[in-house]
Design an enzyme around this catalytic site. Sequence first.
Site, PDB file in Angstrom:
ATOM      1  N   ARG A   7       0.865  -1.185   0.000  1.00 14.13           N
ATOM      2  CA  ARG A   7       0.000   0.000   0.000  1.00 14.13           C
ATOM      3  C   ARG A   7       0.901   1.235   0.000  1.00 14.13           C
ATOM      4  O   ARG A   7       2.122   1.116   0.036  1.00 14.13           O
ATOM      5  CB  ARG A   7      -1.045   0.004   1.145  1.00 14.13           C
ATOM      6  N   GLY A   8       0.265   2.420  -0.050  1.00 10.93           N
ATOM      7  CA  GLY A   8       1.049   3.637  -0.228  1.00 10.93           C
ATOM      8  C   GLY A   8       1.125   3.920  -1.722  1.00 10.93           C
ATOM      9  O   GLY A   8       1.453   3.034  -2.522  1.00 10.93           O
ATOM     10  N   ALA A   9       0.815   5.163  -2.088  1.00  8.68           N
ATOM     11  CA  ALA A   9       0.627   5.478  -3.506  1.00  8.68           C
ATOM     12  C   ALA A   9       1.808   5.066  -4.398  1.00  8.68           C
ATOM     13  O   ALA A   9       1.611   4.378  -5.405  1.00  8.68           O
ATOM     14  CB  ALA A   9       0.312   6.971  -3.634  1.00  8.68           C
ATOM     15  N   GLN A  19      -2.302   2.594  10.029  1.00  8.73           N
ATOM     16  CA  GLN A  19      -0.995   2.588   9.353  1.00  8.73           C
ATOM     17  C   GLN A  19       0.050   3.375  10.153  1.00  8.73           C
ATOM     18  O   GLN A  19       1.241   3.096  10.051  1.00  8.73           O
ATOM     19  CB  GLN A  19      -1.115   3.208   7.950  1.00  8.73           C
ATOM     20  N   ASP A  29      -1.962  10.951  -2.042  1.00 10.13           N
ATOM     21  CA  ASP A  29      -2.235   9.921  -3.049  1.00 10.13           C
ATOM     22  C   ASP A  29      -2.599  10.523  -4.397  1.00 10.13           C
ATOM     23  O   ASP A  29      -2.533   9.850  -5.418  1.00 10.13           O
ATOM     24  CB  ASP A  29      -3.369   9.007  -2.576  1.00 10.13           C
TER      25      ASP A  29
HETATM   26  O1  MRU Z   1      -4.479   3.351   2.220  1.00  9.90           O
HETATM   27  P1  MRU Z   1      -2.985   3.506   2.147  1.00  9.90           P
HETATM   28  O2  MRU Z   1      -2.273   2.928   3.320  1.00  9.90           O
HETATM   29  O3  MRU Z   1      -2.424   3.030   0.832  1.00  9.90           O
HETATM   30  O4  MRU Z   1      -2.789   5.085   2.214  1.00  9.90           O
HETATM   31  C1  MRU Z   1      -1.503   5.623   2.159  1.00  9.90           C
HETATM   32  C2  MRU Z   1      -1.497   7.081   2.330  1.00  9.90           C
HETATM   33  O5  MRU Z   1      -2.504   7.722   2.490  1.00  9.90           O
HETATM   34  C3  MRU Z   1      -0.168   7.765   2.219  1.00  9.90           C
HETATM   35  O6  MRU Z   1      -0.130   8.893   3.035  1.00  9.90           O
HETATM   36  C4  MRU Z   1      -0.017   8.180   0.757  1.00  9.90           C
HETATM   37  O7  MRU Z   1      -0.039   7.050  -0.072  1.00  9.90           O
HETATM   38  C5  MRU Z   1       1.171   8.968   0.473  1.00  9.90           C
HETATM   39  S1  MRU Z   1       2.557   7.931   0.584  1.00  9.90           S
HETATM   40  C6  MRU Z   1       3.913   8.099   0.095  1.00  9.90           C
END
Ligand code: MRU
Length: 365
Positions: free
Chosen positions: A53-55, A206, A247
């Site tokens: 996960r994470g963009a 998270q 994201d």
């Molecule tokens: O739902 P997730 O855990 O994928 O959400 C991640 C986030 O909201 C992060 O803050 C976002 O992806 C920026 S990360 C480098």
Amino acid sequence: MNINGRHWRTIGLDEGGRSVWVIDQTLLPHRFETRPLTSLDQAAAAISTMVVRGAPLIGVTGAYGLMLALQHDPSDQALAAAFEQLNATRPTAVNLRWALERVRDRVAPLPPAERAEAAKAEAGAIAEEDVAMGSAIGDHGLAIFQQLAAARPPERQGEPLNVLTHCNAGWLATVDWGTALAPIYKAHRAGMAIHVWVDETRPRNQGASLTAFELGREGVPHTVIVDNAGGHLMQHGQVDAVIVGTDRTTRRGDVCNKIGTYLKALAAFDNNVPFYVALPASTIDWTIDDGVAEIPIEARSAREVTHIQGLLGEGEIGSLQLTPSGSAGFNPAFDVTPARLVTALITERGVAAASEAGLRGLYGG
Ligand code: MRU
């Protein structure tokens, strides 16, 4: 980044280069395990179930997912179907679409027999660029932290800079370094005194699970707080800056990030606490102006609200029910912070105002 003295990235190719390994983030912080991804379906499931996960990391995993699909069937139809399947896994982070389009556009003109190898090379290039962008974001953010520390009144000189972050925008959300946490790692490694308030980030936590894990492994002083504590800390001068990831960032600088980010931005605005958003270019959606009206917000399972996952004892990871049986839950996974609440955007190209002029100043067009 560091796990038990070994340098890790979040994703890589297995020996032989035909399949992919990822860190299973659903088990953290309680168990550190990698798992192989050997097919398109496994890559898609890893993204939708948040094994990754994470963009930025979603984007890289999607890119490798196309490689896995093309190893099995390199036809035009298979490429188009794999693109659609991966793109549908998580709707909010624009990095996914960006990475898939980049691989598709690279391989589509090639003879089918050459496509899987070309996809591998392109996915690898995206991963390497992600690492470089995270490091550059870290350098630009470090300069801001140093300015903030220097600007504090004499009686506060020498105290740690208190930075609040939401969700996980660290190396686990990218390939390495992270976005919002990259300046924190750079500051810590440069010997700057820094302390991080870590929002737990309900419902999936998270912050409590991933950000706290990362910071702990790197030795960065940090304290986990409930999501509702941030405003109180800001009112009492205990937060020098907020820094989060995004994201999807619109052309005019609205930022879409984990649910709850908007409330932190409002509290920061009300308390004159600077609110920074760290992002690589791959997070900018140049086709969108108004984030609130135009960004699709992922609605995840209500079970993430009604239940909570943790260590049950003796190494067993499981979930507990929090709410009365029969109570409904609603789980929008992201919210949009309007550009007017963002002090500045920290990118791999430098720092910009959260505005179209600011972004164009860095990226042209
Ligand atoms: O739902 P997730 O855990 O994928 O959400 C991640 C986030 O909201 C992060 O803050 C976002 O992806 C920026 S990360 C480098």
